[in-house]
Each structure stands twice: as structure tokens, then as C-alpha cells.
Motif scaffolding. Structure first.
Motif, PDB file in Angstrom:
ATOM      1  N   LEU A  70      13.596  19.246   0.377  1.00 22.56           N
ATOM      2  CA  LEU A  70      13.136  17.878   0.610  1.00 22.56           C
ATOM      3  C   LEU A  70      14.289  16.995   0.573  1.00 22.56           C
ATOM      4  CD1 LEU A  70      10.114  18.234  -1.711  1.00 22.56           C
ATOM      5  CD2 LEU A  70      10.057  18.264   0.877  1.00 22.56           C
ATOM      6  N   SER A  71      15.575  17.664   0.687  1.00 20.71           N
ATOM      7  CA  SER A  71      16.749  16.824   0.465  1.00 20.71           C
ATOM      8  C   SER A  71      17.768  17.205   1.661  1.00 20.71           C
ATOM      9  CB  SER A  71      17.300  17.062  -0.896  1.00 20.71           C
ATOM     10  OG  SER A  71      18.908  16.808  -1.101  1.00 20.71           O
ATOM     11  N   LEU A  72      18.698  16.354   1.836  1.00 13.37           N
ATOM     12  CA  LEU A  72      19.718  16.608   2.754  1.00 13.37           C
ATOM     13  C   LEU A  72      20.596  17.930   2.140  1.00 13.37           C
ATOM     14  CD1 LEU A  72      21.099  12.936   3.743  1.00 13.37           C
ATOM     15  CD2 LEU A  72      19.461  14.628   5.187  1.00 13.37           C
ATOM     16  N   PHE A 102      10.574  10.907   7.140  1.00 16.93           N
ATOM     17  CA  PHE A 102      10.954  12.307   6.191  1.00 16.93           C
ATOM     18  C   PHE A 102      12.503  12.296   6.073  1.00 16.93           C
ATOM     19  CE2 PHE A 102      11.747  16.927   6.241  1.00 16.93           C
ATOM     20  CZ  PHE A 102      11.496  17.156   4.861  1.00 16.93           C
ATOM     21  N   GLN A 103      13.237  11.899   7.035  1.00 15.61           N
ATOM     22  CA  GLN A 103      14.705  11.961   7.118  1.00 15.61           C
ATOM     23  C   GLN A 103      15.113  11.100   5.875  1.00 15.61           C
ATOM     24  OE1 GLN A 103      16.528  14.345   8.660  1.00 15.61           O
ATOM     25  NE2 GLN A 103      14.528  14.737   9.200  1.00 15.61           N
ATOM     26  N   HIS A 104      14.519   9.699   5.746  1.00 13.46           N
ATOM     27  CA  HIS A 104      14.904   8.771   4.891  1.00 13.46           C
ATOM     28  C   HIS A 104      14.615   9.464   3.438  1.00 13.46           C
ATOM     29  CE1 HIS A 104      16.034   5.573   7.226  1.00 13.46           C
ATOM     30  NE2 HIS A 104      14.929   5.299   7.888  1.00 13.46           N
ATOM     31  N   LEU A 105      13.330   9.991   3.322  1.00 13.92           N
ATOM     32  CA  LEU A 105      13.250  10.626   1.944  1.00 13.92           C
ATOM     33  C   LEU A 105      14.066  11.682   1.645  1.00 13.92           C
ATOM     34  CD1 LEU A 105       9.821  11.186   0.288  1.00 13.92           C
ATOM     35  CD2 LEU A 105      10.964  13.263   1.085  1.00 13.92           C
ATOM     36  N   LYS A 106      14.634  12.678   2.703  1.00 13.22           N
ATOM     37  CA  LYS A 106      15.581  13.478   2.454  1.00 13.22           C
ATOM     38  C   LYS A 106      16.882  12.760   1.851  1.00 13.22           C
ATOM     39  CE  LYS A 106      15.853  17.187   4.827  1.00 13.22           C
ATOM     40  NZ  LYS A 106      15.999  18.216   5.955  1.00 13.22           N
ATOM     41  N   ARG A 107      17.106  11.638   2.434  1.00 11.06           N
ATOM     42  CA  ARG A 107      18.489  10.963   2.012  1.00 11.06           C
ATOM     43  C   ARG A 107      18.526  10.394   0.574  1.00 11.06           C
ATOM     44  NH1 ARG A 107      19.961   5.591   2.965  1.00 11.06           N
ATOM     45  NH2 ARG A 107      18.144   5.273   4.425  1.00 11.06           N
ATOM     46  N   PHE A 108      17.206   9.816   0.181  1.00  8.92           N
ATOM     47  CA  PHE A 108      17.260   9.444  -1.128  1.00  8.92           C
ATOM     48  C   PHE A 108      17.006  10.371  -2.140  1.00  8.92           C
ATOM     49  CE2 PHE A 108      15.716   5.523   1.449  1.00  8.92           C
ATOM     50  CZ  PHE A 108      16.608   4.676   1.010  1.00  8.92           C
ATOM     51  N   THR A 109      16.430  11.391  -1.615  1.00  7.88           N
ATOM     52  CA  THR A 109      16.385  12.657  -2.776  1.00  7.88           C
ATOM     53  C   THR A 109      17.822  13.238  -2.872  1.00  7.88           C
ATOM     54  OG1 THR A 109      14.071  13.209  -1.853  1.00  7.88           O
ATOM     55  CG2 THR A 109      14.984  14.718  -3.135  1.00  7.88           C
ATOM     56  N   MET A 115      13.248  14.603  -6.783  1.00  2.59           N
ATOM     57  CA  MET A 115      11.961  13.717  -6.115  1.00  2.59           C
ATOM     58  C   MET A 115      11.363  12.848  -7.437  1.00  2.59           C
ATOM     59  SD  MET A 115      10.169  13.109  -3.652  1.00  2.59           S
ATOM     60  CE  MET A 115      10.937  14.389  -2.666  1.00  2.59           C
ATOM     61  N   SER A 116      10.988  11.732  -6.785  1.00  4.25           N
ATOM     62  CA  SER A 116      10.235  10.484  -7.724  1.00  4.25           C
ATOM     63  C   SER A 116       9.654   9.606  -7.047  1.00  4.25           C
ATOM     64  CB  SER A 116      11.716   9.949  -8.669  1.00  4.25           C
ATOM     65  OG  SER A 116      12.138   8.995  -7.425  1.00  4.25           O
ATOM     66  N   VAL A 117       8.902   8.862  -7.622  1.00  4.02           N
ATOM     67  CA  VAL A 117       8.015   7.683  -6.951  1.00  4.02           C
ATOM     68  C   VAL A 117       9.172   6.578  -6.389  1.00  4.02           C
ATOM     69  CG1 VAL A 117       6.822   5.761  -7.636  1.00  4.02           C
ATOM     70  CG2 VAL A 117       6.118   7.545  -8.779  1.00  4.02           C
ATOM     71  N   ASP A 118      10.566   6.418  -6.880  1.00  3.68           N
ATOM     72  CA  ASP A 118      11.080   5.722  -6.548  1.00  3.68           C
ATOM     73  C   ASP A 118      11.889   6.257  -5.291  1.00  3.68           C
ATOM     74  OD1 ASP A 118      12.875   3.256  -6.819  1.00  3.68           O
ATOM     75  OD2 ASP A 118      14.751   4.724  -7.096  1.00  3.68           O
ATOM     76  N   VAL A 119      12.127   7.434  -4.921  1.00  2.00           N
ATOM     77  CA  VAL A 119      12.417   7.993  -3.527  1.00  2.00           C
ATOM     78  C   VAL A 119      11.569   7.673  -2.536  1.00  2.00           C
ATOM     79  CG1 VAL A 119      12.761  10.320  -2.458  1.00  2.00           C
ATOM     80  CG2 VAL A 119      14.169   9.849  -4.779  1.00  2.00           C
TER      81      VAL A 119
END
Length: 397
Positions: A70-72, A102-109, A115-119
Motif C-alpha cells: 500500500l506504499s511506493l 490509489f497512487q496518491h494513497l501509496k505516496r502518502f503512505t 496507513m492512517s486516516v490522515d493518509v
């Protein structure tokens, strides 16, 4: 021989209505008529079933399931991501979300290393900002893109925790076994943002006390400014930035008076759930399913049948109900082609994610093979899509 070859080529490249059939491997799903499905697949925390039925001329529902990192960073955390994006006014926004969220989520993770609510919230905001930029660029040549938007339902399973985020009126429902009776209880996990719900109307009135017409009952349906049924979405820029609510946007979308603050929001409602051993499965679906089935009906249907084909079974049940409401046979409904079909039911997307408690409880650092599946449909090549010259009424999600 030549005539036989020509007939074969016509069948391949100029399919007649209800003859869109793709055969072969089930790896990426199968297409039968207006129904796309992948009856069974494996994700990090169990198995899944996925199906989409098209009603609009251009499929406005988009969807995906991603499992693995779930991360880059390939070091994780690992888990499963589910997305259902119910577009309105056209397919552009839902397609954009399907390609970027999903790509944005991986970048913030990767940035936060967890993983978090903030991500999740940041991934939504980055997706909204990106689509807003796209509208700004395309506005001079394609102004109607400002009236295209999408609901956005996301689930993330990571380290035994389930994150549910939602904009609009798609829905996630958990099936949980009750120890005492053995029955499976339907538990709605997502909050919806449709102004048919009184609390959503009250929220809008409190946010816009100066505007008594913020929500209007039109043709017996509640709509924001008489235009759209949902109060939160990705896109719908014409109700978020006043500079896009003017000519050459179609008059039906333009408000009589300019607005000073956004009318619609892109702030998702996010909830966090610790998964329990008696949590059996989660149904993620666009509102087209829930128009015809209750939460408990859907959960019972999944629980009482084999895992494989669960999503397709739910769609069939919804279509049977849609046919019954129109006093017609299900077999006749299936013969109606895309476009016209929208008068009988909406695009419907269903993803059923089964939970294996032994796999769910594993640490998120345990690496596993990655999967990526996106919901299908009858999509014309991108370069054949004309600008939105005859959009459907926005917000009829």
C-alpha cells in the motif's frame, strides 16, 4: 471464404447490441453482454468477487481492487485497497479517480511510513486537486467537464484494521456472524451524502444559512440547488468554484446568482474498524444495487451461497427487482442495450471482499503477491469520445 471472413471481422469490430462477449482467461474478468465479472480472485486477506453491469451509453461506474504493498516502498505496509467510483454527468471524473487515487494513497503512505486516516484524507484531497487542475486546463475547449463528478467509496484493510472513506451515496456493508444465533447481521459501515437524507439536508442548511434554496424538492426528489442529489463528491467543479459556473456551461447547470463559497464538498467521511474473527465479508457497491436490495437482503444472499460469483449474483438479484418494478421479465430487460437501459436501472458495481481471520490478523509487514483488477465495461477508445454535448442530468447517481 471471403464473405465468411468479412462476417467474422464485422462481428469483431462492429458488435451488435448485447453481443459484447469476451472469452478466454478469467484473469482480468469476462464480458457477457453489458455484464463484466470476475467471479473469484485472491487478495491478501481472503478472496473476492467483482461484477459491473452497464446501463449508461458510456460506463460511468469505475472500480478497482489492489492488494499487496500500500506504499511506493515495496517494504509495505501490505494490505488490500477497494474502490468504487460512481460517476455522473459523464465518465471523466470516475476514470480519473480510478487512475489516480490509489497512487496518491501509496505516496502518502510512503511519506508517513504507515496507513492512517490522515493518509486516506490526503489521498482524497490530492485526487480532488488533480481533477480540479484538469478541469481548469480543459475548460476553454470542453467547458461541460465542469459538470462531471463522481461519488468515491474506498476501503483499506491493513494490519487487521479496516478504513472506510466515502463521498456520495455508494455504500459498504459488513456481514458479521452473531455468535449466539449463527445469523449474519448486516452492518452499514459508510456514511452517505445524499440530500434525500434529512440529516444531510440539515447539514447543508447549517453550512449555508444565507441560502434558503440550498436544497430544493424538484419532481419529488431533493436536490442541491435543484441540480444534484449528493452533497459531497470529487469533481462537480461548477458547484465548487464560481468561475466555472458561467457561459459556455449549459444553462441548466448555471446558477442565477454567483456563490461565494463552495456548495459541494470533497471532504470524505472516514471511519475506522478493528476487524473481528466473526466479520465474514464486506459488500462495496454503488447506489444502483441499494436501490433494489436492502443491506440485509444483500448480506443474506452472500452468506447463503458459495463465495465464487457472489458479486454477479447480487447484480442479477438487483436486475430482477428492477424488471419486476417495471412489470417486465428479467430476460427481456437483459435484451435492452446500453443507453436505453439507463431508463430501467443505473450502472451497478459490486465488489464482495471475504475476510479470512487467519490472514487478516497477520502483520502488515508480511509480503505477498500483488494483484490489481479494475472493473470492466463497454468502453469506446478514448480518442472517439466526443465532448459532453448531451449530458445526462447531473447527480442521478
Amino acid at each position: 471464404m471471403l464473405s465468411e471472413l468479412m462476417n467474422f471481422l464485422r462481428a469483431c469490430f462492429r458488435p451488435r447490441s448485447n453481443r459484447y462477449v469476451h472469452t478466454g482467461s478469467d484473469a482480468g474478468g469476462r464480458q457477457e453482454g453489458l455484464l463484466w465479472y470476475k467471479d473469484s480472485g485472491q487478495h491478501l486477506n481472503g478472496d473476492f468477487s467483482m461484477a459491473v453491469v452497464q446501463a449508461n451509453n458510456l460506463l460511468e461506474d469505475q472500480s478497482q481492487i489492489e492488494s499487496g504493498s500500500l506504499s511506493l516502498n515495496e517494504t509495505g505496509p501490505f494490505g488490500t485497497f477497494i474502490g468504487v467510483y460512481d460517476g455522473h454527468g459523464g465518465p471523466e471524473t470516475s476514470r480519473y479517480v480510478n487512475n489516480h487515487l490509489f497512487q496518491h494513497l501509496k505516496r502518502f503512505t510512503a511519506e508517513q511510513q504507515s496507513m492512517s486516516v490522515d493518509v486516506v484524507r490526503k489521498a482524497y484531497q490530492a485526487t480532488e486537486d488533480g481533477f480540479m487542475s484538469l478541469v481548469t486546463k480543459q475548460w476553454p475547449l470542453k467547458p461541460q467537464i465542469a459538470a462531471v463528478g463522481s461519488c468515491c467509496l474506498v476501503g483499506v484493510i491493513c494490519n487487521g484494521t479496516l478504513y472506510i472513506a466515502n463521498l456520495g451515496d455508494s455504500r459498504a456493508v459488513l456481514g458479521r456472524v452473531m455468535k449466539a444465533t449463527g445469523e449474519v447481521l448486516a452492518i452499514q459501515l459508510s456514511a452517505e451524502h445524499n440530500v434525500c437524507i434529512e440529516s444531510v439536508r440539515q447539514e447543508l442548511h447549517s453550512l449555508h444559512p444565507e441560502d434558503p434554496q440550498i436544497v430544493v424538492l424538484k419532481h419529488n426528489v431533493w436536490r442541491v440547488k435543484g441540480l444534484i442529489q449528493i452533497s459531497r463528491s470529487i469533481g462537480d467543479v461548477y458547484l465548487k468554484k464560481a468561475e466555472f459556473n458561467r457561459e459556455p456551461l449549459y444553462a441548466k447547470f448555471r446558477l442565477r446568482e454567483p456563490f461565494k463559497k463552495p456548495i459541494l464538498s470533497a471532504e470524505p467521511t472516514i471511519s475506522v474498524h478493528q476487524l473481528q474473527p466473526h466479520d465474514q465479508f464486506i459488500i462495496f457497491a454503488s447506489d444502483g444495487l441499494w436501490e433494489h436490495l436492502t443491506n440485509q437482503e444483500a448480506v443474506d444472499m452472500v452468506q447463503n451461497h458459495p463465495h465464487s460469483g457472489s458479486a454477479r449474483r447480487l447484480i442479477k438479484a438487483a436486475l430482477q427487482e428492477a424488471a419486476k418494478k417495471r412489470e417486465m421479465r428479467y430476460s427481456d430487460l437483459k435484451k435492452i442495450d446500453r443507453g436505453v437501459r439507463r431508463h430501467f436501472h443505473d450502472d451497478i458495481t459490486v465488489i464482495v471482499v471475504f475476510l479470512d481471520s487467519n490472514l487478516v490478523s497477520r502483520a502488515s509487514s508480511v509480503k505477498s503477491p500483488s494483484i490489481s483488477v479494475k472493473g470492466g465495461g463497454i468502453n469506446l477508445p478514448h480518442n472517439t469520445l466526443a465532448p459532453l454535448t448531451t449530458p445526462m442530468e447531473a447527480g442521478s447517481t
